[in-house]
Design an enzyme around this catalytic site. Structure first.
Site, short mmCIF file in Angstrom:
data_model
loop_
_atom_site.label_atom_id
_atom_site.label_comp_id
_atom_site.label_asym_id
_atom_site.label_seq_id
_atom_site.Cartn_x
_atom_site.Cartn_y
_atom_site.Cartn_z
N ASP A 137 46.15 45.49 34.12
CA ASP A 137 45.76 46.67 33.35
C ASP A 137 45.46 47.80 34.36
O ASP A 137 45.75 47.66 35.56
CB ASP A 137 44.58 46.36 32.41
CG ASP A 137 43.25 46.15 33.13
OD1 ASP A 137 43.24 46.16 34.39
OD2 ASP A 137 42.23 45.97 32.44
N HIS A 138 44.92 48.90 33.86
CA HIS A 138 44.63 50.05 34.73
C HIS A 138 43.65 49.69 35.84
O HIS A 138 43.77 50.18 36.96
CB HIS A 138 44.08 51.20 33.88
CG HIS A 138 42.89 50.81 33.06
ND1 HIS A 138 43.01 50.00 31.95
CD2 HIS A 138 41.56 51.05 33.20
CE1 HIS A 138 41.81 49.80 31.42
NE2 HIS A 138 40.91 50.42 32.17
N THR A 145 37.83 42.41 36.29
CA THR A 145 37.11 41.20 36.74
C THR A 145 37.99 39.97 36.79
O THR A 145 37.58 38.94 37.33
CB THR A 145 35.97 40.88 35.76
OG1 THR A 145 36.55 40.70 34.45
CG2 THR A 145 34.94 42.00 35.71
N ARG A 159 46.34 11.17 37.58
CA ARG A 159 45.33 11.36 36.52
C ARG A 159 45.23 12.82 36.10
O ARG A 159 44.86 13.13 34.96
CB ARG A 159 43.98 10.82 36.96
CG ARG A 159 43.32 11.60 38.09
CD ARG A 159 42.03 10.91 38.58
NE ARG A 159 41.28 11.70 39.52
CZ ARG A 159 41.57 11.82 40.82
NH1 ARG A 159 42.61 11.20 41.32
NH2 ARG A 159 40.81 12.54 41.62
C1 RB5 Z 1 38.67 47.50 31.81
O1 RB5 Z 1 37.71 48.49 31.85
C2 RB5 Z 1 38.02 46.13 32.00
O2 RB5 Z 1 37.23 45.81 30.92
C3 RB5 Z 1 39.08 45.08 32.20
O3 RB5 Z 1 39.87 45.43 33.29
C4 RB5 Z 1 38.61 43.67 32.51
O4 RB5 Z 1 37.68 43.67 33.57
C5 RB5 Z 1 38.20 42.84 31.38
O5 RB5 Z 1 37.88 41.65 31.50
#
Ligand code: RB5
Length: 142
Positions: free
Chosen positions: A8-9, A67, A132
Site C-alpha cells: 500500500d502507500h 506495519t 510433521r
Molecule cells: C495505512 O495507514 C496503514 O494502516 C497500513 O499500511 C497498515 O499498517 C495496516 O495494517
C-alpha cells in the site's frame, strides 16, 4: 525464480527499494503496485499477490504495508497462502523451515531496509523441513 510484490502507500518506498534489490540479484519481479504514495486500501494489494501465487505465476510473494499486519491478515484469508511477518532473522528462517511460508511480509514504517533485505536472503535460501510440518500445513487449509 519469480517473486510477486505489492504494497500500500505506507509500504511504497520500501517496496521500491526491495524491487531494485531483487532485480540486482537477478530475480524476476512482478511489481503489482501500488505505484505511488497516494492512499490506497491494503487488502486489494494482498489479493493481487495471492492471486499471482495461486495461479503459479510466481514462486513467492512479498507484501509491505505500514506495519505488515493488515496486509498479512488479508493474504492469509486465501487458501494456499501462508504469509509471515518477518520480524526477526530467526523468524525469517523458521517461516520457511516449519511453515513453508510463501509470502514474506514487512512493515514499511516499522522495519529498516537492511534488516528486510537480510531477511529476504535468509528466507530464500532456507528449505522447508517437511515431515510433521507438512501434516500441520495440510490442516491449515482444511
Ligand atoms: C495505512 O495507514 C496503514 O494502516 C497500513 O499500511 C497498515 O499498517 C495496516 O495494517
Amino acid at each position: 525464480m519469480k517473486i510477486a510484490i505489492a504494497s500500500d502507500h505506507a509500504g511504497f518506498d520500501t517496496k521500491t527499494f526491495i524491487v531494485g534489490y531483487l532485480k540486482g540479484k537477478g530475480i524476476e519481479v512482478a511489481d503489482l503496485g501500488t505505484n505511488n504514495d497516494t492512499s490506497v486500501d491494503y487488502p486489494l494489494y494482498a489479493d493481487k499477490v495471492a492471486a499471482h501465487i495461486l495461479a503459479q505465476k510466481a514462486d513467492y510473494g512479498i507484501l509491505v504495508c505500514g506495519t505488515g499486519i493488515g496486509i498479512s491478515i488479508r493474504a492469509n484469508r486465501h487458501k494456499g497462502i501462508r504469509a509471515a511477518i518477518l520480524y526477526s532473522d530467526d523468524v525469517a528462517l523458521m517461516a520457511r523451515k516449519h511453515n513453508d511460508a510463501n509470502v514474506m511480509v514487512f512493515g514499511g514504517r516499522t522495519m529498516n531496509i537492511n534488516d528486510i533485505c537480510r531477511r529476504i536472503d535468509i528466507f530464500l535460501t532456507a528449505q522447508f523441513d517437511g515431515g510433521r510440518h507438512q501434516t500441520r500445513i495440510d490442516l491449515l487449509d482444511k
